[in-house]
Scaffold this motif. Sequence first.
Motif, PDB file in Angstrom:
ATOM      1  N   LEU A  84     -13.651   0.314  -3.995  1.00 53.23           N
ATOM      2  CA  LEU A  84     -13.040   0.820  -2.759  1.00 53.23           C
ATOM      3  C   LEU A  84     -12.652   2.296  -2.923  1.00 53.23           C
ATOM      4  O   LEU A  84     -12.891   3.119  -2.031  1.00 53.23           O
ATOM      5  CB  LEU A  84     -11.807  -0.025  -2.414  1.00 53.23           C
ATOM      6  N   ILE A  85     -12.088   2.615  -4.098  1.00 51.98           N
ATOM      7  CA  ILE A  85     -11.694   4.012  -4.365  1.00 51.98           C
ATOM      8  C   ILE A  85     -12.938   4.910  -4.417  1.00 51.98           C
ATOM      9  O   ILE A  85     -12.931   6.021  -3.912  1.00 51.98           O
ATOM     10  CB  ILE A  85     -10.849   4.126  -5.657  1.00 51.98           C
ATOM     11  N   PHE A  86     -14.024   4.384  -5.008  1.00 54.31           N
ATOM     12  CA  PHE A  86     -15.269   5.166  -5.056  1.00 54.31           C
ATOM     13  C   PHE A  86     -15.778   5.458  -3.642  1.00 54.31           C
ATOM     14  O   PHE A  86     -16.277   6.554  -3.372  1.00 54.31           O
ATOM     15  CB  PHE A  86     -16.338   4.437  -5.865  1.00 54.31           C
ATOM     16  N   ALA A  87     -15.630   4.463  -2.760  1.00 61.60           N
ATOM     17  CA  ALA A  87     -16.029   4.671  -1.358  1.00 61.60           C
ATOM     18  C   ALA A  87     -15.168   5.771  -0.739  1.00 61.60           C
ATOM     19  O   ALA A  87     -15.682   6.634  -0.018  1.00 61.60           O
ATOM     20  CB  ALA A  87     -15.887   3.378  -0.572  1.00 61.60           C
ATOM     21  N   LEU A  88     -13.874   5.743  -1.044  1.00 63.80           N
ATOM     22  CA  LEU A  88     -12.969   6.783  -0.527  1.00 63.80           C
ATOM     23  C   LEU A  88     -13.329   8.157  -1.104  1.00 63.80           C
ATOM     24  O   LEU A  88     -13.218   9.168  -0.411  1.00 63.80           O
ATOM     25  CB  LEU A  88     -11.516   6.444  -0.868  1.00 63.80           C
ATOM     26  N   VAL A  89     -13.779   8.164  -2.375  1.00 71.94           N
ATOM     27  CA  VAL A  89     -14.193   9.433  -3.010  1.00 71.94           C
ATOM     28  C   VAL A  89     -15.360  10.041  -2.231  1.00 71.94           C
ATOM     29  O   VAL A  89     -15.393  11.251  -1.994  1.00 71.94           O
ATOM     30  CB  VAL A  89     -14.573   9.202  -4.492  1.00 71.94           C
ATOM     31  N   LEU A  92      -2.572   8.015 -17.961  1.00 74.94           N
ATOM     32  CA  LEU A  92      -3.549   8.952 -17.389  1.00 74.94           C
ATOM     33  C   LEU A  92      -3.650   8.806 -15.872  1.00 74.94           C
ATOM     34  O   LEU A  92      -3.777   9.803 -15.167  1.00 74.94           O
ATOM     35  CB  LEU A  92      -4.927   8.737 -18.031  1.00 74.94           C
ATOM     36  N   VAL A  93      -3.564   7.569 -15.386  1.00 79.12           N
ATOM     37  CA  VAL A  93      -3.581   7.348 -13.925  1.00 79.12           C
ATOM     38  C   VAL A  93      -2.370   8.045 -13.300  1.00 79.12           C
ATOM     39  O   VAL A  93      -2.497   8.750 -12.289  1.00 79.12           O
ATOM     40  CB  VAL A  93      -3.593   5.839 -13.581  1.00 79.12           C
ATOM     41  N   LEU A  94      -1.208   7.879 -13.930  1.00 76.49           N
ATOM     42  CA  LEU A  94       0.015   8.515 -13.417  1.00 76.49           C
ATOM     43  C   LEU A  94      -0.124  10.037 -13.438  1.00 76.49           C
ATOM     44  O   LEU A  94       0.303  10.712 -12.501  1.00 76.49           O
ATOM     45  CB  LEU A  94       1.228   8.085 -14.249  1.00 76.49           C
ATOM     46  N   TYR A  95      -0.746  10.566 -14.498  1.00 77.93           N
ATOM     47  CA  TYR A  95      -0.939  12.014 -14.615  1.00 77.93           C
ATOM     48  C   TYR A  95      -1.856  12.529 -13.491  1.00 77.93           C
ATOM     49  O   TYR A  95      -1.568  13.555 -12.870  1.00 77.93           O
ATOM     50  CB  TYR A  95      -1.523  12.358 -15.989  1.00 77.93           C
ATOM     51  N   GLN A  96      -2.928  11.777 -13.242  1.00 77.02           N
ATOM     52  CA  GLN A  96      -3.853  12.196 -12.179  1.00 77.02           C
ATOM     53  C   GLN A  96      -3.154  12.163 -10.819  1.00 77.02           C
ATOM     54  O   GLN A  96      -3.326  13.068  -9.999  1.00 77.02           O
ATOM     55  CB  GLN A  96      -5.097  11.289 -12.132  1.00 77.02           C
ATOM     56  N   ASN A 101      -9.468  17.655  -6.694  1.00 77.38           N
ATOM     57  CA  ASN A 101      -8.847  16.399  -6.239  1.00 77.38           C
ATOM     58  C   ASN A 101      -9.850  15.252  -6.277  1.00 77.38           C
ATOM     59  O   ASN A 101      -9.501  14.135  -6.672  1.00 77.38           O
ATOM     60  CB  ASN A 101      -8.309  16.562  -4.820  1.00 77.38           C
ATOM     61  N   ILE A 102     -11.082  15.549  -5.879  1.00 76.75           N
ATOM     62  CA  ILE A 102     -12.130  14.508  -5.875  1.00 76.75           C
ATOM     63  C   ILE A 102     -12.354  14.001  -7.297  1.00 76.75           C
ATOM     64  O   ILE A 102     -12.444  12.800  -7.538  1.00 76.75           O
ATOM     65  CB  ILE A 102     -13.444  15.073  -5.279  1.00 76.75           C
ATOM     66  N   ARG A 103     -12.408  14.954  -8.226  1.00 70.16           N
ATOM     67  CA  ARG A 103     -12.623  14.594  -9.635  1.00 70.16           C
ATOM     68  C   ARG A 103     -11.480  13.703 -10.128  1.00 70.16           C
ATOM     69  O   ARG A 103     -11.717  12.703 -10.798  1.00 70.16           O
ATOM     70  CB  ARG A 103     -12.707  15.882 -10.474  1.00 70.16           C
ATOM     71  N   ARG A 104     -10.259  14.033  -9.735  1.00 75.37           N
ATOM     72  CA  ARG A 104      -9.095  13.254 -10.195  1.00 75.37           C
ATOM     73  C   ARG A 104      -9.087  11.852  -9.595  1.00 75.37           C
ATOM     74  O   ARG A 104      -8.770  10.883 -10.289  1.00 75.37           O
ATOM     75  CB  ARG A 104      -7.800  13.998  -9.845  1.00 75.37           C
ATOM     76  N   VAL A 105      -9.451  11.744  -8.325  1.00 74.85           N
ATOM     77  CA  VAL A 105      -9.505  10.417  -7.696  1.00 74.85           C
ATOM     78  C   VAL A 105     -10.587   9.574  -8.376  1.00 74.85           C
ATOM     79  O   VAL A 105     -10.409   8.375  -8.598  1.00 74.85           O
ATOM     80  CB  VAL A 105      -9.755  10.525  -6.167  1.00 74.85           C
ATOM     81  N   ARG A 106     -11.693  10.231  -8.743  1.00 78.14           N
ATOM     82  CA  ARG A 106     -12.776   9.511  -9.421  1.00 78.14           C
ATOM     83  C   ARG A 106     -12.299   9.005 -10.792  1.00 78.14           C
ATOM     84  O   ARG A 106     -12.608   7.878 -11.178  1.00 78.14           O
ATOM     85  CB  ARG A 106     -13.996  10.427  -9.571  1.00 78.14           C
ATOM     86  N   TYR A 107     -11.543   9.812 -11.509  1.00 78.82           N
ATOM     87  CA  TYR A 107     -10.990   9.382 -12.803  1.00 78.82           C
ATOM     88  C   TYR A 107     -10.130   8.133 -12.610  1.00 78.82           C
ATOM     89  O   TYR A 107     -10.193   7.187 -13.399  1.00 78.82           O
ATOM     90  CB  TYR A 107     -10.115  10.488 -13.419  1.00 78.82           C
ATOM     91  N   ILE A 108      -9.318   8.160 -11.537  1.00 74.55           N
ATOM     92  CA  ILE A 108      -8.437   7.018 -11.263  1.00 74.55           C
ATOM     93  C   ILE A 108      -9.281   5.767 -11.037  1.00 74.55           C
ATOM     94  O   ILE A 108      -8.984   4.699 -11.570  1.00 74.55           O
ATOM     95  CB  ILE A 108      -7.508   7.309 -10.054  1.00 74.55           C
ATOM     96  N   ALA A 109     -10.367   5.935 -10.265  1.00 76.25           N
ATOM     97  CA  ALA A 109     -11.243   4.789  -9.978  1.00 76.25           C
ATOM     98  C   ALA A 109     -11.823   4.215 -11.268  1.00 76.25           C
ATOM     99  O   ALA A 109     -11.971   2.994 -11.402  1.00 76.25           O
ATOM    100  CB  ALA A 109     -12.354   5.221  -9.035  1.00 76.25           C
ATOM    101  N   PHE A 110     -12.138   5.066 -12.232  1.00 76.55           N
ATOM    102  CA  PHE A 110     -12.678   4.585 -13.514  1.00 76.55           C
ATOM    103  C   PHE A 110     -11.605   3.857 -14.321  1.00 76.55           C
ATOM    104  O   PHE A 110     -11.879   2.873 -15.002  1.00 76.55           O
ATOM    105  CB  PHE A 110     -13.236   5.753 -14.337  1.00 76.55           C
ATOM    106  N   MET A 111     -10.372   4.377 -14.237  1.00 70.93           N
ATOM    107  CA  MET A 111      -9.310   3.833 -15.105  1.00 70.93           C
ATOM    108  C   MET A 111      -8.653   2.577 -14.546  1.00 70.93           C
ATOM    109  O   MET A 111      -8.100   1.794 -15.316  1.00 70.93           O
ATOM    110  CB  MET A 111      -8.271   4.905 -15.393  1.00 70.93           C
ATOM    111  N   ILE A 112      -8.736   2.385 -13.238  1.00 70.46           N
ATOM    112  CA  ILE A 112      -8.095   1.208 -12.622  1.00 70.46           C
ATOM    113  C   ILE A 112      -8.609  -0.107 -13.250  1.00 70.46           C
ATOM    114  O   ILE A 112      -7.812  -0.947 -13.656  1.00 70.46           O
ATOM    115  CB  ILE A 112      -8.255   1.231 -11.075  1.00 70.46           C
ATOM    116  N   PRO A 113      -9.936  -0.308 -13.391  1.00 71.38           N
ATOM    117  CA  PRO A 113     -10.375  -1.549 -14.052  1.00 71.38           C
ATOM    118  C   PRO A 113     -10.246  -1.490 -15.573  1.00 71.38           C
ATOM    119  O   PRO A 113     -10.212  -2.530 -16.225  1.00 71.38           O
ATOM    120  CB  PRO A 113     -11.836  -1.701 -13.628  1.00 71.38           C
ATOM    121  N   ALA A 114     -10.156  -0.258 -16.117  1.00 68.79           N
ATOM    122  CA  ALA A 114     -10.065  -0.128 -17.583  1.00 68.79           C
ATOM    123  C   ALA A 114      -8.711  -0.637 -18.098  1.00 68.79           C
ATOM    124  O   ALA A 114      -8.640  -1.162 -19.214  1.00 68.79           O
ATOM    125  CB  ALA A 114     -10.275   1.324 -17.991  1.00 68.79           C
TER     126      ALA A 114
END
Lengths: 213, 72
Positions: free
Chosen positions: A191-196, A111-115, A133-146
């Motif tokens: 950090l990604i959330f801050a970038l979002v 899913l991270v790769l898809y985003q 794009n913002i929504r997709r970056v936010r998804y990535i931020a959720f999935m990185i620790p998952a």
Amino acid sequence: MESTLKITLLRVLHYVFMGLMVAGIALFVLNQGNYFGITDGQPSIQGWVTAVGDHQPVTLPNPEGSGALNIYNFNQQQFLTMEFASRSDLFKPRYLGYILFQNLAWLFGILVLYQMLRIFRNLDRGVTFQPENIRRVRYIAFMIPAIPLAAFLASRTLAGIVRALPGYQSLGVKPASSVEEIVFSGLIALLIFALVEIFQRGAHLQQEQDLTV
Amino acid sequence: MPIIVNLDVMMAKRKMSLNELSEKVDLTLSNLSILKTGKAKAVRFSTLEAICQALDCQPGDILEYVPGPSEV
């Protein structure tokens, strides 16, 4: 000239992530084949665990001239392959739990790769500061620790399976992945959330710019 | 939004089409449409100047302030 180069690079990155995602899906499907014995008829699970051995230290003379140098080898990474005679043997909570967590880690990765793929496609098309794009970056931020969390749970389940084996009862076994990985990826997610947030401000400015005549 | 754009009223008074105005003020039809429908968030002074020149009017003829429900 520079703009053309940039767009080409974005397109290349788009195709790189597309390739990675396709490879990820192929490996995911192959894994299912291995787990459930679809490919060779032999169901199996495999993964890494850390064996905690109470070994005697290797003693060497201290290179400084006096005393001894003791090297302890407590933790050893071990790759485990557990095969089952039939598929029904696999349908036990501990094995299915391991497969579930392992699959979740793979799915989050895909899913991270898809985003990433979609973000680069949007950037290539000139869609930059947009809510999508913002929504997709936010998804990535959720999935990185998952991802490491699911991998840790899978590894912990496998360690539990190995600990129950007769030969390993005296030898401690712990998960191959550690909690530090989850904490570290959590920090990356922050950090990604801050970038979002920065990106969101950019999107707001872009919208204002678009509606200025 | 409490700022009302009366561009269509002025265009009707001057019997000018959107295409004609677009050519005169050198603004795209889509941007002019954003302004006409009141979707614009900001108007550049240069745009306002060009529109006033083309329609031979004052900025007040195009823009009108109407207090919103919270301001009444």
